[in-house]
Design a protein around this motif. Structure first.
Motif, PDB file in Angstrom:
ATOM      1  N   SER A 118       0.826  -1.395  -0.070  1.00 51.41           N
ATOM      2  CA  SER A 118       0.142  -0.147  -0.050  1.00 51.41           C
ATOM      3  C   SER A 118       0.832   1.319   0.001  1.00 51.41           C
ATOM      4  CB  SER A 118      -0.938   0.144   1.265  1.00 51.41           C
ATOM      5  OG  SER A 118      -1.789  -1.095   1.221  1.00 51.41           O
ATOM      6  N   MET A 119       2.007   1.225   0.790  1.00 52.10           N
ATOM      7  CA  MET A 119       2.849   2.411   0.749  1.00 52.10           C
ATOM      8  C   MET A 119       3.474   2.486  -0.502  1.00 52.10           C
ATOM      9  SD  MET A 119       4.770   2.384   4.398  1.00 52.10           S
ATOM     10  CE  MET A 119       4.625   0.641   5.043  1.00 52.10           C
ATOM     11  N   LEU A 120       3.725   1.494  -1.247  1.00 45.45           N
ATOM     12  CA  LEU A 120       4.455   1.865  -2.687  1.00 45.45           C
ATOM     13  C   LEU A 120       3.474   2.234  -3.621  1.00 45.45           C
ATOM     14  CD1 LEU A 120       6.510  -1.805  -3.045  1.00 45.45           C
ATOM     15  CD2 LEU A 120       7.450   0.668  -2.401  1.00 45.45           C
ATOM     16  N   GLU A 121       2.305   1.787  -3.536  1.00 44.31           N
ATOM     17  CA  GLU A 121       1.206   2.198  -4.514  1.00 44.31           C
ATOM     18  C   GLU A 121       0.786   3.545  -4.131  1.00 44.31           C
ATOM     19  OE1 GLU A 121      -2.978   0.386  -6.385  1.00 44.31           O
ATOM     20  OE2 GLU A 121      -2.857   0.522  -4.109  1.00 44.31           O
ATOM     21  N   HIS A 122       0.874   4.070  -2.693  1.00 44.40           N
ATOM     22  CA  HIS A 122       0.647   5.598  -2.391  1.00 44.40           C
ATOM     23  C   HIS A 122       1.891   6.389  -2.956  1.00 44.40           C
ATOM     24  CE1 HIS A 122      -0.198   8.855   0.041  1.00 44.40           C
ATOM     25  NE2 HIS A 122       0.837   8.840   0.797  1.00 44.40           N
ATOM     26  N   LEU A 123       3.190   5.985  -2.916  1.00 38.85           N
ATOM     27  CA  LEU A 123       3.946   6.715  -3.400  1.00 38.85           C
ATOM     28  C   LEU A 123       4.085   6.995  -4.836  1.00 38.85           C
ATOM     29  CD1 LEU A 123       7.131   5.183  -1.141  1.00 38.85           C
ATOM     30  CD2 LEU A 123       6.068   7.487  -0.987  1.00 38.85           C
ATOM     31  N   CYS A 124       3.579   6.044  -5.673  1.00 35.45           N
ATOM     32  CA  CYS A 124       3.107   5.973  -7.145  1.00 35.45           C
ATOM     33  C   CYS A 124       1.993   7.243  -7.127  1.00 35.45           C
ATOM     34  CB  CYS A 124       2.531   4.649  -7.781  1.00 35.45           C
ATOM     35  SG  CYS A 124       3.778   3.524  -7.867  1.00 35.45           S
ATOM     36  N   GLU A 125       1.015   7.026  -6.334  1.00 41.72           N
ATOM     37  CA  GLU A 125       0.029   8.283  -6.481  1.00 41.72           C
ATOM     38  C   GLU A 125       0.470   9.544  -6.084  1.00 41.72           C
ATOM     39  OE1 GLU A 125      -4.621   9.160  -5.098  1.00 41.72           O
ATOM     40  OE2 GLU A 125      -3.394   7.780  -3.663  1.00 41.72           O
ATOM     41  N   PHE A 172       5.398  16.349  -2.260  1.00 37.27           N
ATOM     42  CA  PHE A 172       4.805  15.027  -3.040  1.00 37.27           C
ATOM     43  C   PHE A 172       5.734  13.930  -3.253  1.00 37.27           C
ATOM     44  CE2 PHE A 172       1.090  17.477  -5.473  1.00 37.27           C
ATOM     45  CZ  PHE A 172       0.642  18.015  -4.289  1.00 37.27           C
ATOM     46  N   VAL A 173       7.032  14.199  -3.484  1.00 36.96           N
ATOM     47  CA  VAL A 173       8.027  13.315  -3.715  1.00 36.96           C
ATOM     48  C   VAL A 173       9.221  12.980  -2.747  1.00 36.96           C
ATOM     49  CG1 VAL A 173       9.391  12.042  -5.463  1.00 36.96           C
ATOM     50  CG2 VAL A 173       7.430  13.387  -6.191  1.00 36.96           C
ATOM     51  N   ALA A 174       9.938  13.991  -2.683  1.00 34.07           N
ATOM     52  CA  ALA A 174      11.209  13.838  -1.885  1.00 34.07           C
ATOM     53  C   ALA A 174      11.021  13.656  -0.487  1.00 34.07           C
ATOM     54  CB  ALA A 174      12.067  15.209  -2.162  1.00 34.07           C
ATOM     55  N   LEU A 175      10.239  14.350   0.421  1.00 36.18           N
ATOM     56  CA  LEU A 175       9.726  14.295   1.522  1.00 36.18           C
ATOM     57  C   LEU A 175       8.914  13.223   1.949  1.00 36.18           C
ATOM     58  CD1 LEU A 175       9.315  18.080   2.875  1.00 36.18           C
ATOM     59  CD2 LEU A 175      11.372  16.658   3.268  1.00 36.18           C
ATOM     60  N   HIS A 176       8.018  12.982   0.999  1.00 29.08           N
ATOM     61  CA  HIS A 176       7.128  11.837   1.119  1.00 29.08           C
ATOM     62  C   HIS A 176       7.902  10.316   1.210  1.00 29.08           C
ATOM     63  CE1 HIS A 176       2.922  12.054   1.496  1.00 29.08           C
ATOM     64  NE2 HIS A 176       2.884  10.697   1.157  1.00 29.08           N
ATOM     65  N   ASP A 177       8.857  10.193   0.368  1.00 28.50           N
ATOM     66  CA  ASP A 177       9.658   9.042   0.206  1.00 28.50           C
ATOM     67  C   ASP A 177      10.316   8.640   1.424  1.00 28.50           C
ATOM     68  OD1 ASP A 177       8.914   8.701  -2.305  1.00 28.50           O
ATOM     69  OD2 ASP A 177      10.967   9.030  -3.216  1.00 28.50           O
ATOM     70  N   ALA A 178      10.863   9.893   2.099  1.00 30.38           N
ATOM     71  CA  ALA A 178      11.825   9.746   3.244  1.00 30.38           C
ATOM     72  C   ALA A 178      10.907   9.328   4.564  1.00 30.38           C
ATOM     73  CB  ALA A 178      12.250  11.033   3.557  1.00 30.38           C
ATOM     74  N   TYR A 179       9.805   9.878   4.487  1.00 28.36           N
ATOM     75  CA  TYR A 179       8.653   9.427   5.490  1.00 28.36           C
ATOM     76  C   TYR A 179       8.358   7.990   5.588  1.00 28.36           C
ATOM     77  CZ  TYR A 179       4.325   9.175   7.768  1.00 28.36           C
ATOM     78  OH  TYR A 179       3.170   8.907   8.443  1.00 28.36           O
ATOM     79  N   HIS A 180       8.011   7.484   4.289  1.00 30.19           N
ATOM     80  CA  HIS A 180       7.626   6.491   4.020  1.00 30.19           C
ATOM     81  C   HIS A 180       8.762   4.944   4.140  1.00 30.19           C
ATOM     82  CE1 HIS A 180       3.253   6.723   3.855  1.00 30.19           C
ATOM     83  NE2 HIS A 180       3.552   7.569   2.891  1.00 30.19           N
ATOM     84  N   VAL A 181      10.004   5.587   3.929  1.00 29.76           N
ATOM     85  CA  VAL A 181      11.247   4.714   3.789  1.00 29.76           C
ATOM     86  C   VAL A 181      11.228   4.247   5.423  1.00 29.76           C
ATOM     87  CG1 VAL A 181      13.746   4.401   3.786  1.00 29.76           C
ATOM     88  CG2 VAL A 181      12.500   5.146   1.889  1.00 29.76           C
ATOM     89  N   GLY A 182      11.065   5.128   6.218  1.00 29.99           N
ATOM     90  CA  GLY A 182      11.262   4.740   7.797  1.00 29.99           C
ATOM     91  C   GLY A 182      10.260   3.849   8.000  1.00 29.99           C
ATOM     92  N   GLN A 183       9.086   3.939   7.602  1.00 30.96           N
ATOM     93  CA  GLN A 183       7.933   3.030   7.896  1.00 30.96           C
ATOM     94  C   GLN A 183       8.324   1.594   7.587  1.00 30.96           C
ATOM     95  OE1 GLN A 183       4.480   5.220   6.547  1.00 30.96           O
ATOM     96  NE2 GLN A 183       4.048   5.778   8.503  1.00 30.96           N
TER      97      GLN A 183
END
Length: 143
Positions: free
Chosen positions: A43-50, A109-120
């Protein structure tokens, strides 16, 4: 380094860290999540696509309707392929339009969002796979 180059670097680095955080996971492992209320890794990967789809829309003056995106292929390979394809599109738009508004959206939408979800994702991996090395996300860094 210009702000535009810095944001492009952050997007590329975040993308590499996302890919490294899920490296070696099969489709079943992508369904792992930390709590009942949290997103699965898939779901996180799909969310990062979105998030990338939203950036692409916003950069062309459109509004994105959040929550309506569905990845064309929800397998591990499909999600990573789509994420890579969309990341390349985002980088092209960052290169084409260095306006403040576009750079702000790319950051949010991308740079900060990726960092947030990488931690999760890393926390989830450490929970289900004690052998996972969270420092492995830095493999391939230019240093």
């Amino acid at each position: 380094m210009t702000a535009q180059e810095l944001i492009q670097y952050q997007i590329q680095t975040g993308h590499r860290q996302v890919r490294n955080s899920v490296k070696g996971l099969d489709d079943a492992a992508l369904q792992n999540k930390l709590t009942l209320g949290s997103m699965s890794i898939a779901s996180m990967l799909e969310h990062l696509c979105e998030c990338r789809v939203a950036f692409i829309a916003e950069s062309s003056g459109e509004k994105h309707n959040w929550g309506n995106y569905s990845a064309p292929d929800s397998s591990a390979a499909g999600l990573l392929g789509e994420l890579s394809r969309l990341t390349e599109h985002v980088i092209g738009l960052v290169q084409a339009d260095p306006s403040d508004e576009n750079m702000h959206h790319a950051t949010d939408f991308v740079a900060l969002h990726d960092a947030y979800h990488v931690g999760q994702i890393c926390a989830c991996r450490m929970t289900f796979d004690p052998e996972f090395d969270p420092y492995s996300i830095y493999q391939g860094e230019d240093s």
